[in-house]
Design a protein around this motif. Sequence first.
Motif, short mmCIF file in Angstrom:
data_model
loop_
_atom_site.label_atom_id
_atom_site.label_comp_id
_atom_site.label_asym_id
_atom_site.label_seq_id
_atom_site.Cartn_x
_atom_site.Cartn_y
_atom_site.Cartn_z
N VAL A 9 0.84 -1.21 0.00
CA VAL A 9 0.00 0.00 0.00
C VAL A 9 0.88 1.25 0.00
O VAL A 9 0.63 2.21 -0.73
N ALA A 10 1.93 1.23 0.82
CA ALA A 10 2.85 2.38 0.88
C ALA A 10 3.54 2.60 -0.47
O ALA A 10 3.74 3.74 -0.90
N LYS A 11 3.86 1.48 -1.13
CA LYS A 11 4.51 1.61 -2.45
C LYS A 11 3.57 2.26 -3.46
O LYS A 11 3.99 3.09 -4.27
N VAL A 12 2.31 1.88 -3.40
CA VAL A 12 1.31 2.50 -4.30
C VAL A 12 1.25 4.00 -4.02
O VAL A 12 1.21 4.82 -4.95
N GLY A 13 1.26 4.35 -2.74
CA GLY A 13 1.23 5.77 -2.35
C GLY A 13 2.43 6.53 -2.89
O GLY A 13 2.29 7.62 -3.46
N ILE A 14 3.61 5.94 -2.74
CA ILE A 14 4.83 6.60 -3.22
C ILE A 14 4.80 6.72 -4.74
O ILE A 14 5.16 7.76 -5.31
N LEU A 15 4.31 5.67 -5.41
CA LEU A 15 4.22 5.69 -6.87
C LEU A 15 3.28 6.81 -7.32
O LEU A 15 3.58 7.55 -8.27
N ALA A 16 2.16 6.94 -6.61
CA ALA A 16 1.19 8.00 -6.96
C ALA A 16 1.84 9.38 -6.80
O ALA A 16 1.67 10.26 -7.68
N ILE A 17 2.59 9.56 -5.72
CA ILE A 17 3.26 10.85 -5.50
C ILE A 17 4.29 11.12 -6.61
O ILE A 17 4.37 12.22 -7.14
N LEU A 18 5.03 10.08 -6.98
CA LEU A 18 6.04 10.24 -8.03
C LEU A 18 5.41 10.63 -9.36
O LEU A 18 5.90 11.54 -10.05
N ILE A 19 4.30 9.96 -9.70
CA ILE A 19 3.63 10.26 -10.97
C ILE A 19 3.08 11.70 -10.94
O ILE A 19 3.24 12.46 -11.89
N LEU A 20 2.46 12.05 -9.79
CA LEU A 20 1.89 13.39 -9.65
C LEU A 20 2.97 14.47 -9.78
O LEU A 20 2.80 15.45 -10.51
N TRP A 21 4.07 14.25 -9.12
CA TRP A 21 5.16 15.23 -9.18
C TRP A 21 5.76 15.32 -10.58
O TRP A 21 6.16 16.39 -11.02
N THR A 22 5.82 14.17 -11.24
CA THR A 22 6.34 14.18 -12.62
C THR A 22 5.45 15.01 -13.53
O THR A 22 5.93 15.83 -14.32
N ILE A 23 4.12 14.79 -13.40
CA ILE A 23 3.18 15.55 -14.22
C ILE A 23 3.30 17.05 -13.92
O ILE A 23 3.38 17.88 -14.84
N LEU A 24 3.34 17.39 -12.62
CA LEU A 24 3.47 18.80 -12.22
C LEU A 24 4.77 19.41 -12.74
O LEU A 24 4.82 20.56 -13.16
N SER A 25 5.81 18.57 -12.73
CA SER A 25 7.11 19.04 -13.24
C SER A 25 7.04 19.35 -14.72
O SER A 25 7.58 20.36 -15.19
N PHE A 26 6.33 18.46 -15.48
CA PHE A 26 6.16 18.71 -16.91
C PHE A 26 5.35 19.98 -17.18
O PHE A 26 5.55 20.67 -18.16
N LEU A 27 4.43 20.27 -16.25
CA LEU A 27 3.60 21.46 -16.40
C LEU A 27 4.31 22.73 -15.92
O LEU A 27 3.73 23.82 -15.93
N GLY A 28 5.54 22.55 -15.44
CA GLY A 28 6.33 23.69 -15.00
C GLY A 28 6.00 24.17 -13.60
O GLY A 28 6.33 25.30 -13.22
N ILE A 29 5.33 23.32 -12.82
CA ILE A 29 4.98 23.70 -11.43
C ILE A 29 6.02 23.07 -10.49
O ILE A 29 6.20 21.84 -10.48
N ASP A 30 6.68 23.93 -9.73
CA ASP A 30 7.69 23.44 -8.80
C ASP A 30 7.05 23.27 -7.42
O ASP A 30 6.83 24.24 -6.69
N ILE A 31 6.72 22.03 -7.08
CA ILE A 31 6.00 21.77 -5.84
C ILE A 31 6.86 22.03 -4.60
O ILE A 31 6.37 22.26 -3.51
N ARG A 32 8.18 22.06 -4.81
CA ARG A 32 9.08 22.29 -3.67
C ARG A 32 8.88 23.69 -3.08
O ARG A 32 9.02 23.92 -1.89
N SER A 33 8.51 24.63 -3.97
CA SER A 33 8.29 26.00 -3.48
C SER A 33 7.05 26.06 -2.58
O SER A 33 6.97 26.85 -1.65
N TRP A 34 6.06 25.17 -2.85
CA TRP A 34 4.87 25.12 -1.99
C TRP A 34 5.23 24.60 -0.60
O TRP A 34 4.67 25.03 0.39
N LEU A 35 6.17 23.64 -0.61
CA LEU A 35 6.52 23.01 0.67
C LEU A 35 7.53 23.83 1.46
O LEU A 35 7.87 23.48 2.58
N GLY A 36 8.00 24.90 0.84
CA GLY A 36 8.98 25.75 1.52
C GLY A 36 10.35 25.13 1.52
O GLY A 36 11.10 25.35 2.45
#
Lengths: 204, 374
Positions: free
Chosen positions: B347-374
Amino acid sequence: MKKTGPVVFGFLIGVLMLLHHFTPSSWIGDRYNNVLDWKQVVFGITLILGVISLFTYHWKKIERRAEGWGYSVITVAGLIFMIAVALIFTPERGPYPWMFDHVQAPMQATMFALLAFYVASASYRAFRARNFHAALLLTAGVIVMLGRVSLGELIGIDSVSTWILDFPNTAAKRGVMIGVGLGMTATAIKIITGIERTYLGKGA
Amino acid sequence: MISAWLTEERLGRTLLAAGQLPWRALAVGMILAVAVGAGMSPAPAAAQATSAESPPVHPTGEAALAPPGDETLGDSRVSGAQEADAVSDPAALVEPEILAEEVADQAEEDARFAWLQPVSGWFTPARFPTAVATLLFGITLLVLITRARGGRDLYIRRIAGLEAVDEAVGRATEMGRPILYSPGLDPMEEVATVASINILGQVARKAAAYETRLIMPNRDPIVMTVSQEVVREAFTEAGRPDLYDPNDIYYTTQSQFGYAAAVCGTMMRERPAANFFIGHFYAESLILAETGNATGAIQIAGTDSDSQLPFFICACDYTLIGEELYAGSVYLSREPLLLGALKGQDVAKVGILAILILWTILSFLGIDIRSWLG
């Protein structure tokens, strides 16, 4: 009590180690250092047990004249000799450092050097293109190896080599490492909470 | 009587213990001490000498030594110790005018500078994400373990390397040869070694059931001692305590290649029919696996060391890759509670995979999620 005691002790020590990771408290830090000190004490005692085990194992082989008992004679003689010279001359001078530099270090280097031959034989078996996966491995291996030498740069294959290492290789390694990290955490949680007791026996 | 007990040093320590008072409060305390001290006997000379020579004392009574990596606390402790020394200095106590002057100077200094007072914390903020992730993962595990306890059937995929354990032990039994088990080079506190010892318990149980000898050379004496207990327990549970020989689980050496030489020598002389290399290995992995291969033994390896995995895959019949090592004892024992924990990992692996895919998509869209997290 025989089963509950280790589980309770494991829980307390496990929680202490976990807390130490998240808090800078000096009290927990001191307890953490106490545990590490105790580990050194336990290690020292078990090392004596280890040396006794080593001696007994080889002594029995010599007594039984088991296959290769001559090597056991050399092991026992070496063990006694090194302990004796360390006690007489101290480990810093005399025959002890000489034996370390001129006998043990070259033997270790020899074992390490054997690795080159084992890599060759293992690569030969792995690169035999018996199926698609083996052929893929062979192709990737050849490209990476050529890319690491001057010839690869000459024929323009070095960038492909770097790409294989940076992307498919790194992705696979990270996949393995994520699984390892989760596995380690799960094992630690199972042991701390007493769910995993296999190491205490099935009846635990 | 009270004045005899209330020496300057004791009063100073009491004030410090009352909450690590700041410098100005301490100065007020010293003035009070002087006022009280006018009617009391001076501290014994021996006690003062001890105070001057002994290491600075922390307000809580601990020696003023900061644990490694604990700079914040260390600063705080040194500050407290310096204050304690100032209090125990009798020269400073006999001249209240000088002290008052110093207090005035300090007040002037305070007005000019913004003083930073280090405070010992109870939580490392930089590790907050790790704490949250550990907590979430722990809750997931406990929920799935509770479900497994309720009797719910959980699917676990087939792991070839663990399925082959029976085959390997059976082969050794048929050939009348021993089994060799190596727990790797890491000490007992490493999780890979703990996982290896858990698998050892299962392998030893099967070996005892088939009346097959189990040889185990060790590099770490603590691992050796634990392994002896685990194997003894397994043989007893299998009803064959008479077959257990503590000399078969023996110590070799701390040296990495010395250990490799000892294991290779054992493989060449004893000719085990099955070799298990389960744990954390380093450069000696290929030496062990190739020697075992040369003896014709069936080999099952398992490691979490990504740099050694290719060598084991090349030279062994079956390899437990990464997380499969940690699933080993669960898979072999089929304990429902442990199966729940294994499911939690998925279950944890599925969660990590989902986060990785989401971050990849956001990265392609030019959104830097690290700035949101400070």
